[in-house]
Design a protein around this motif. Sequence first.
Motif, short mmCIF file in Angstrom:
data_model
loop_
_atom_site.label_atom_id
_atom_site.label_comp_id
_atom_site.label_asym_id
_atom_site.label_seq_id
_atom_site.Cartn_x
_atom_site.Cartn_y
_atom_site.Cartn_z
N ARG A 1 -6.07 1.41 -8.50
CA ARG A 1 -6.35 -0.03 -8.53
C ARG A 1 -6.29 -0.67 -7.15
NH1 ARG A 1 -6.93 -2.85 -13.42
NH2 ARG A 1 -7.36 -1.27 -15.00
N ALA A 2 -5.35 -0.27 -6.31
CA ALA A 2 -5.26 -0.84 -4.97
C ALA A 2 -6.49 -0.46 -4.14
CB ALA A 2 -3.98 -0.39 -4.28
N LYS A 3 -7.03 0.71 -4.41
CA LYS A 3 -8.22 1.17 -3.67
C LYS A 3 -9.43 0.26 -3.96
CE LYS A 3 -10.94 5.28 -2.76
NZ LYS A 3 -10.47 6.32 -1.87
N GLU A 4 -9.47 -0.34 -5.14
CA GLU A 4 -10.57 -1.22 -5.54
C GLU A 4 -10.51 -2.59 -4.87
OE1 GLU A 4 -10.26 -1.45 -9.79
OE2 GLU A 4 -10.66 0.69 -10.06
N PHE A 5 -9.35 -2.96 -4.34
CA PHE A 5 -9.13 -4.27 -3.73
C PHE A 5 -9.77 -4.29 -2.34
CE2 PHE A 5 -6.72 -7.20 -1.08
CZ PHE A 5 -6.54 -8.30 -1.89
N SER A 6 -10.47 -5.37 -2.03
CA SER A 6 -11.12 -5.48 -0.73
C SER A 6 -10.94 -6.89 -0.18
CB SER A 6 -12.61 -5.16 -0.87
OG SER A 6 -13.25 -5.32 0.37
N LEU A 7 -10.55 -6.96 1.09
CA LEU A 7 -10.44 -8.24 1.77
C LEU A 7 -10.86 -8.01 3.22
CD1 LEU A 7 -9.51 -11.23 1.68
CD2 LEU A 7 -7.24 -10.41 2.38
N PRO A 8 -11.90 -8.71 3.68
CA PRO A 8 -12.37 -8.52 5.06
C PRO A 8 -11.24 -8.74 6.07
CG PRO A 8 -13.92 -9.87 3.83
CD PRO A 8 -12.70 -9.71 2.96
N GLU A 9 -11.28 -7.93 7.13
CA GLU A 9 -10.33 -8.02 8.25
C GLU A 9 -8.88 -7.73 7.84
OE1 GLU A 9 -11.68 -8.38 11.23
OE2 GLU A 9 -13.63 -8.70 10.31
N ALA A 10 -8.70 -7.05 6.72
CA ALA A 10 -7.35 -6.73 6.25
C ALA A 10 -7.17 -5.22 6.13
CB ALA A 10 -7.09 -7.40 4.90
N THR A 11 -5.96 -4.77 6.37
CA THR A 11 -5.63 -3.36 6.14
C THR A 11 -5.84 -3.08 4.65
OG1 THR A 11 -3.99 -3.43 7.90
CG2 THR A 11 -3.77 -1.65 6.28
N PRO A 12 -6.44 -1.94 4.32
CA PRO A 12 -6.65 -1.63 2.90
C PRO A 12 -5.35 -1.70 2.10
CG PRO A 12 -7.86 -0.09 4.27
CD PRO A 12 -6.98 -0.90 5.19
N LEU A 13 -5.41 -2.35 0.95
CA LEU A 13 -4.24 -2.53 0.11
C LEU A 13 -3.62 -1.19 -0.29
CD1 LEU A 13 -2.81 -5.06 -1.00
CD2 LEU A 13 -3.88 -4.55 -3.18
N GLU A 14 -4.46 -0.20 -0.48
CA GLU A 14 -3.98 1.13 -0.84
C GLU A 14 -3.04 1.67 0.25
OE1 GLU A 14 -5.95 5.14 -2.60
OE2 GLU A 14 -6.96 4.27 -0.86
N ASP A 15 -3.37 1.43 1.51
CA ASP A 15 -2.53 1.88 2.62
C ASP A 15 -1.22 1.10 2.67
OD1 ASP A 15 -4.67 3.52 3.23
OD2 ASP A 15 -5.27 2.40 5.01
N LEU A 16 -1.31 -0.21 2.45
CA LEU A 16 -0.11 -1.04 2.45
C LEU A 16 0.84 -0.63 1.33
CD1 LEU A 16 -1.78 -4.52 3.13
CD2 LEU A 16 -0.57 -3.07 4.79
N LEU A 17 0.29 -0.43 0.15
CA LEU A 17 1.11 -0.01 -0.99
C LEU A 17 1.77 1.33 -0.72
CD1 LEU A 17 2.20 -0.34 -3.87
CD2 LEU A 17 0.00 0.54 -4.71
N GLY A 18 1.01 2.25 -0.16
CA GLY A 18 1.57 3.56 0.16
C GLY A 18 2.72 3.47 1.14
N ALA A 19 2.60 2.60 2.12
CA ALA A 19 3.68 2.43 3.10
C ALA A 19 4.93 1.86 2.45
CB ALA A 19 3.21 1.52 4.24
N VAL A 20 4.75 0.89 1.56
CA VAL A 20 5.91 0.31 0.88
C VAL A 20 6.55 1.35 -0.03
CG1 VAL A 20 6.75 -1.50 -0.67
CG2 VAL A 20 5.02 -2.05 1.04
N LEU A 21 5.74 2.10 -0.76
CA LEU A 21 6.29 3.15 -1.63
C LEU A 21 7.05 4.21 -0.83
CD1 LEU A 21 3.44 3.68 -4.23
CD2 LEU A 21 5.82 3.12 -4.74
N ALA A 22 6.58 4.50 0.37
CA ALA A 22 7.22 5.52 1.19
C ALA A 22 8.57 5.08 1.72
CB ALA A 22 6.31 5.91 2.35
N GLY A 23 8.75 3.76 1.90
CA GLY A 23 9.99 3.30 2.52
C GLY A 23 10.75 2.25 1.76
N GLY A 24 10.27 1.85 0.58
CA GLY A 24 10.93 0.80 -0.19
C GLY A 24 10.78 1.04 -1.67
N LYS A 25 11.02 -0.01 -2.44
CA LYS A 25 10.88 0.06 -3.89
C LYS A 25 9.73 -0.83 -4.34
CE LYS A 25 14.98 -1.44 -5.00
NZ LYS A 25 16.22 -1.82 -5.68
#
Length: 120
Positions: free
Chosen positions: A52-76
């Motif tokens: 689902r995060a991969k489907e999200f798109s916002l111009p000039e923004a880091t892909p949501l899938e990448d942001l979610l992955g980073a949070v999952l890797a270091g947080g809850k």
Amino acid sequence: MARSMVIKVTAGSDAPERCNQAFTVATAAVASGVPVSLWLTGESAWFGLPGRAKEFSLPEATPLEDLLGAVLAGGKVTVCTQCAARRGIKVDDLIEGVRIAGASTFVEEALGEGVQALVY
């Protein structure tokens, strides 16, 4: 005691800039070594599901899938119990590492000593 952050995102694709801002702040905090608990509520609950995060798109923004992955890797990451139920989301549907929890858990986390709570 080290400070931590509890971030609740209440928007999804319905308010993409607000949604992305919450994920961006959560990721920046994780990258800075801050303990982070990201809560997916309302339409953002969908981002707890694979793809689902991969489907999200916002111009000039880091892909949501990448942001979610980073949070999952270091947080809850948590999906709100009621939000999940209203959308038919079950714990077995979620990305590995994402949990479902309710308001009492959010309140407990948000009122912890040294916690900064933000709502987007």
